[in-house]
Design a protein around this motif. Sequence first.
Motif, PDB file in Angstrom:
ATOM      1  N   ARG A  23     -19.058  -2.246  15.694  1.00 53.04           N
ATOM      2  CA  ARG A  23     -19.766  -2.836  14.548  1.00 53.04           C
ATOM      3  C   ARG A  23     -19.530  -4.342  14.517  1.00 53.04           C
ATOM      4  O   ARG A  23     -18.891  -4.879  13.616  1.00 53.04           O
ATOM      5  CB  ARG A  23     -19.263  -2.196  13.254  1.00 53.04           C
ATOM      6  CG  ARG A  23     -19.527  -0.701  13.164  1.00 53.04           C
ATOM      7  CD  ARG A  23     -20.977  -0.393  12.859  1.00 53.04           C
ATOM      8  NE  ARG A  23     -21.200   1.047  12.811  1.00 53.04           N
ATOM      9  CZ  ARG A  23     -20.976   1.803  11.747  1.00 53.04           C
ATOM     10  NH1 ARG A  23     -20.485   1.265  10.640  1.00 53.04           N
ATOM     11  NH2 ARG A  23     -21.217   3.092  11.780  1.00 53.04           N
ATOM     12  N   ALA A  43     -14.249   0.683  12.547  1.00 53.63           N
ATOM     13  CA  ALA A  43     -15.354   0.968  11.634  1.00 53.63           C
ATOM     14  C   ALA A  43     -15.472   2.449  11.304  1.00 53.63           C
ATOM     15  O   ALA A  43     -16.148   2.809  10.350  1.00 53.63           O
ATOM     16  CB  ALA A  43     -16.673   0.470  12.252  1.00 53.63           C
ATOM     17  N   PRO A  93     -25.078  -4.376  16.153  1.00 57.10           N
ATOM     18  CA  PRO A  93     -24.452  -3.060  16.313  1.00 57.10           C
ATOM     19  C   PRO A  93     -25.478  -1.942  16.354  1.00 57.10           C
ATOM     20  O   PRO A  93     -26.473  -1.971  15.612  1.00 57.10           O
ATOM     21  CB  PRO A  93     -23.548  -2.944  15.083  1.00 57.10           C
ATOM     22  CG  PRO A  93     -24.168  -3.849  14.072  1.00 57.10           C
ATOM     23  CD  PRO A  93     -24.821  -4.972  14.827  1.00 57.10           C
ATOM     24  N   GLY A 120     -25.384   3.390  12.965  1.00 52.19           N
ATOM     25  CA  GLY A 120     -24.143   4.106  12.724  1.00 52.19           C
ATOM     26  C   GLY A 120     -24.074   5.503  13.304  1.00 52.19           C
ATOM     27  O   GLY A 120     -23.108   5.850  13.984  1.00 52.19           O
TER      28      GLY A 120
END
Length: 337
Positions: free
Chosen positions: A219, A37, A242, A245
């Motif tokens: 992710r 990811a 997840p 980020g």
Amino acid sequence: MGWWEVNADTLASSRFVVSPLCETTASLMVLEKDSPAHPAERRWLDSHGPAYRERLTADPVTALLVRVALGRHRWIADFLTPVPSREGAAQGGAEFHDELARIRETPADTARADLVIAHRGPLPGPLLRPDLPGRIADLLEWVWRETVAPDWPRRRRVIEADVVARTAQLSRAGWAAALDDMHPEMRWLGGNRLQINTRAFPPRQLMGSQLLLAPVTPRRGWISIDRPDPHGAVHRNAVVYPCSGPLAEPERAAAPEALARLLGAGRAGVLVLLDSPMSTTHLVAMTGQALGSVGRHLKVLLDAGLVGRRRAGRSVLYYRTAVGDALVDCGTPGQGT
């Protein structure tokens, strides 16, 4: 559209959990799909992917098993993703093996039935055997030992930071905002309805059951549902999701050189990260610095008026003040006057 019917009691009894097994299963998915990811995950795959592929080449039955178990149609075999068994901050190996035992002890008939559903049809001949739960458990144990356990302290800090952030969001904006942000397909629909995905599954009632929320750093995400308990124990359901980020990706832009010369690299890095509110746990996870070092940096930045702090539920969140914003902008090439 798949959705769960939940009520206030279900939400009130919900818990965030840290699960080494969920983290390992999500890492297995990344290894199997070879789909990083972000660049740091690409390097992790480059480091561990060859050994993973070599292991499966030497064991074609397990190689076929993991492909079937992870599903051709986005349906994972249920026995591979049990509901996390512990509540609280799992420390690592002992908790992982406790959770893994539930997979290893799955009856062979149950495992085959779950695999048929994931495969959407009869199993290939090599999988018509009784040792499938043990084989997938052995593979997960390898993934844990070789690829996750060495990095577990950092991963755990990231997961705990995500829990802090979600809890703060929950206290500020309620369950609708917290749940909407966990997964692109998850939505709070109102009227006690929680959309968990966009597939055409019949609704499930979660009244009187417990909802667990388990963040992982890859992710990847899924839902887990306890099998019916003949003894009438409280039914549990889990959403594995997840981490956000910025937390899951360990690489962030370095502090501007001029700012680092003025404040020191560590302190400047903390100030740059506080463009959005973060707890001390967040900052430890993001910077890799020790808790004591982050605490000292924050005290200096607070005393200088460059950051402020506020309480959100049980957490204390730090944020840049207008003065801190101006200092970061002035130290960034192309910013300021």
